[in-house]
Design a protein around this motif. Sequence first.
Motif, mmCIF file in Angstrom:
data_model
loop_
_atom_site.group_PDB
_atom_site.id
_atom_site.type_symbol
_atom_site.label_atom_id
_atom_site.label_comp_id
_atom_site.label_asym_id
_atom_site.label_seq_id
_atom_site.Cartn_x
_atom_site.Cartn_y
_atom_site.Cartn_z
ATOM 1 N N GLU A 245 21.725 11.364 -12.326
ATOM 2 C CA GLU A 245 21.930 10.373 -11.269
ATOM 3 C C GLU A 245 21.581 11.007 -9.925
ATOM 4 O O GLU A 245 21.682 12.220 -9.746
ATOM 5 N N GLY A 246 21.119 10.171 -8.995
ATOM 6 C CA GLY A 246 20.771 10.673 -7.667
ATOM 7 C C GLY A 246 19.330 11.102 -7.512
ATOM 8 O O GLY A 246 18.972 11.684 -6.484
ATOM 9 N N GLY A 247 18.496 10.795 -8.501
ATOM 10 C CA GLY A 247 17.102 11.184 -8.392
ATOM 11 C C GLY A 247 16.356 10.475 -7.280
ATOM 12 O O GLY A 247 15.301 10.941 -6.838
ATOM 13 N N ASP A 248 16.908 9.366 -6.817
ATOM 14 C CA ASP A 248 16.259 8.622 -5.738
ATOM 15 C C ASP A 248 16.782 9.023 -4.362
ATOM 16 O O ASP A 248 16.336 8.506 -3.344
ATOM 17 N N LEU A 249 17.737 9.946 -4.328
ATOM 18 C CA LEU A 249 18.300 10.389 -3.054
ATOM 19 C C LEU A 249 17.395 11.437 -2.413
ATOM 20 O O LEU A 249 16.690 12.184 -3.097
ATOM 21 N N PRO A 250 17.434 11.533 -1.081
ATOM 22 C CA PRO A 250 16.569 12.501 -0.400
ATOM 23 C C PRO A 250 17.114 13.933 -0.483
ATOM 24 O O PRO A 250 18.307 14.149 -0.711
ATOM 25 N N VAL A 251 16.227 14.887 -0.290
ATOM 26 C CA VAL A 251 16.660 16.269 -0.037
ATOM 27 C C VAL A 251 16.884 16.361 1.462
ATOM 28 O O VAL A 251 15.960 16.150 2.256
ATOM 29 N N VAL A 252 18.112 16.633 1.848
ATOM 30 C CA VAL A 252 18.483 16.580 3.264
ATOM 31 C C VAL A 252 18.486 17.944 3.932
ATOM 32 O O VAL A 252 18.470 18.043 5.167
ATOM 33 N N ALA A 253 18.543 19.010 3.125
ATOM 34 C CA ALA A 253 18.567 20.358 3.700
ATOM 35 C C ALA A 253 17.911 21.338 2.734
ATOM 36 O O ALA A 253 17.873 21.116 1.516
ATOM 37 N N MET A 254 17.386 22.407 3.285
ATOM 38 C CA MET A 254 16.741 23.459 2.505
ATOM 39 C C MET A 254 17.276 24.791 3.010
ATOM 40 O O MET A 254 17.341 25.032 4.216
ATOM 41 N N ILE A 255 17.667 25.674 2.076
ATOM 42 C CA ILE A 255 18.246 26.970 2.442
ATOM 43 C C ILE A 255 17.446 28.085 1.788
ATOM 44 O O ILE A 255 17.110 28.014 0.606
ATOM 45 N N TYR A 256 17.147 29.140 2.568
ATOM 46 C CA TYR A 256 16.535 30.356 2.033
ATOM 47 C C TYR A 256 17.626 31.424 1.959
ATOM 48 O O TYR A 256 18.213 31.781 2.981
ATOM 49 N N SER A 257 17.850 31.981 0.780
ATOM 50 C CA SER A 257 18.886 33.001 0.656
ATOM 51 C C SER A 257 18.453 34.340 1.203
ATOM 52 O O SER A 257 19.278 35.126 1.665
ATOM 53 N N HIS A 258 17.138 34.622 1.147
ATOM 54 C CA HIS A 258 16.684 35.915 1.655
ATOM 55 C C HIS A 258 15.184 35.949 1.866
ATOM 56 O O HIS A 258 14.479 34.961 1.622
ATOM 57 N N SER A 259 14.704 37.103 2.328
ATOM 58 C CA SER A 259 13.373 37.204 2.914
ATOM 59 C C SER A 259 12.284 37.620 1.932
ATOM 60 O O SER A 259 11.320 38.283 2.317
ATOM 61 N N HIS A 260 12.390 37.224 0.671
ATOM 62 C CA HIS A 260 11.341 37.498 -0.309
ATOM 63 C C HIS A 260 10.626 36.202 -0.667
ATOM 64 O O HIS A 260 11.246 35.153 -0.811
ATOM 65 N N ALA A 261 9.325 36.299 -0.876
ATOM 66 C CA ALA A 261 8.485 35.107 -0.909
ATOM 67 C C ALA A 261 8.806 34.156 -2.046
ATOM 68 O O ALA A 261 8.569 32.957 -1.929
ATOM 69 N N ASP A 262 9.341 34.661 -3.170
ATOM 70 C CA ASP A 262 9.627 33.754 -4.279
ATOM 71 C C ASP A 262 10.847 32.885 -3.999
ATOM 72 O O ASP A 262 11.256 32.095 -4.854
ATOM 73 N N HIS A 263 11.404 32.985 -2.796
ATOM 74 C CA HIS A 263 12.562 32.172 -2.416
ATOM 75 C C HIS A 263 12.276 31.235 -1.253
ATOM 76 O O HIS A 263 13.064 30.361 -0.965
ATOM 77 N N PHE A 264 11.136 31.416 -0.595
ATOM 78 C CA PHE A 264 10.769 30.495 0.488
ATOM 79 C C PHE A 264 9.352 29.943 0.361
ATOM 80 O O PHE A 264 8.977 29.008 1.054
ATOM 81 N N GLY A 265 8.528 30.499 -0.544
ATOM 82 C CA GLY A 265 7.106 30.185 -0.561
ATOM 83 C C GLY A 265 6.760 28.744 -0.856
ATOM 84 O O GLY A 265 5.672 28.269 -0.490
ATOM 85 N N GLY A 266 7.649 27.998 -1.513
ATOM 86 C CA GLY A 266 7.376 26.596 -1.811
ATOM 87 C C GLY A 266 7.858 25.632 -0.752
ATOM 88 O O GLY A 266 7.834 24.406 -0.955
#
Length: 691
Positions: free
Chosen positions: A176-197
């Motif tokens: 449920e909730g697949g039609d809801l928006p993504v309202v926030a995005m968080i990066y846990s740390h400074s490595h590319a596999d966590h922010f690159g997308g």
Amino acid sequence: MTTSRTFKNASLFIAISLTFPATAADHNHAHFSDIGEQGGKDATEMTIKANSEFAQTLNFSDTRAFENNNRGLIASFDQDTGDIIRNSFDFIDPSVANADQAPDSVNPSLWRQAVLNQAAEGLYEVIPGKVYQVRGADLASLSFIRSDNGWIAYDVLLTQEAAEKSLKFFQNNVPEGGDLPVVAMIYSHSHADHFGGARAIKEAFPNIKVYGSKNITKEIVDENVLAGNAMSRRAAYQYGSTLNRHEHGIVDAALAKGLSTGTITYVLPDYELNHEQEIETLVIDGLEMQFMDSSGTEAASEMVTYIPSMKALWSGELTYQGMHNIYTLRGAKVRDGLKWSKKINEMLVTWGDETDVLFASHSAPIWGGEEIETYLKMQRDAYGFTHNQTLRLANNGVVLQDIGDEIYKVMPESIQQSWHTNGYHGTYSHNARAVYNMYLGYFDMNPANLNPLQVHPESVKFVEYMGGSEAVITKAKQDFKQGEYRFVATVLNKVVQAEPENKKARGLLADTYEQLGYQSEGAGWRNIYLTGAQELRVGTQPGTPKTASPDVLANMTIENLLDYLAVKVDSLKAQNTPFTMNIQLPDVNEFYYVEMSNGNLSNIQVTELQDADSTLVINKQNVSEIILNQTTLTALLESKTATVKGDSASINKLLSSLTEADASFEIVPRPNQGEEIDAQLYQQESTQHVH
């Protein structure tokens, strides 16, 4: 004012060589190339025996990690999403029954990790209706956390392509909730596999608010810039970017199956955690989240998170199903193992009694307070053990060369028997040496090691002292049959360094590296040995890491750029062309003073223009546009958007002193064209060499 003709090549001044390879810190990994079904030589009897004996020390009856991994599967990947990385590892059966059935050519512990990571295959429910993860689409997992009006995306994979597909897969399959928006995005740390997308999420939801760990943008740009070319070349070895996926090649990337291919992007955070207090609490779209700064552990900028209403603890990359890198073999600053251990302990003490589920950037979650406590204590103690026992051994005279072996001799049985502290990404051997180096440096105080000869002349003398290359090869063949691969590698390396054209020595050394790779528990060790064997046999192959992304490059400060240019200066050329120059950035009201003297380029930020040979006036925004290839300095000068005052020769003096780094520099002696050996092992469409 000079004419634009003077600056025909001057656009390079800002953007010169900014295609340095990115390795996005700890895992900033190489992309695996699609080079077909290559083979390798069979495991020898001695390797089979060594792997069989090692298997006897492993606790295959402990299948808890598989149970956690399989829990909560909502939907398996469809063909489109699964194609991101997984299908290239189809030779691995992901069932737990296959975990103790390692091929002869794979260390049995690494094989179990490969099977475990292969089992991650889709969308998983972590907390019903509240937390979900897409696992197995990339090196990291993409987590979705329910907030008042939609979803919070935590860590967004390595590439825009992987994030886009994973987002759609989540939306189509979440209960449920697949039609809801993504309202926030968080990066846990400074490595590319966590922010690159990030760009994929931002384009799907333009109004999203972005959060990052403390100083994340600075650390992303700073790390890997100055030594970026060397790190990238080394990363090609660590991550086996020219190897195939096969029981004789890559079987796993330790943290997950591997990396997606595509474009690394970065969306600047609207807010970076400041952590004036140890724990900073934010309410993001109605959801309270407590962030603990853990910078300086696994990453230069990192945080862990607790969600009180869900009793959920996010451990970032401080924990996963294995031992991490205190020192990453591609090259990076040594991390603080003691601080790492203490931060895990802080998590345990601060939130341990209140946590029902622990989830993270890699590996499956862990449920239940007692199991979480046991897990965190073991993770804490693995890093603490490595730090403390390394120094205990060093304080008793164990030297750098020996400490990687000695650390295993003092390892408690509880750590040895725990799967999730095994050395898949970071081994105890090289992590112990890293701790030693962090405190005591590379020198062990033995005078013989203070100022040795350079590699080639030293190798020539060694071979001469040992009676010549033929005598060495004869003895090496005997030791190879006995499985004495570590010493055979050492001695044959001397022969090949001294006589690169010696095909018999080259072939036997390649065979030796291959067997060492087959016996390695660490994924990086395996890849390094197998890549070394490959380059000894057929030279450097295509498939090295991709270049840094425009999103990251555009956030370089002028100081970052000038420091990087200083590394590219040929000091012998530059010693004859001194100059001084101001750089003025009107849109951000910044001034930099640059001086070339004694063959060295220095820079400093100042508060006003200095007395200099010339002044370049350019907006910071225009610098970013040059880096993004949206314009050139020549065009900016012609349009008078940028100007140069004073001596125009300064820029040309700088340009004439700059050099280009060799992106494929030699690591092991490579064969000349036509001198390849065992080339049939590496059949592929492209057989070009880099010499």
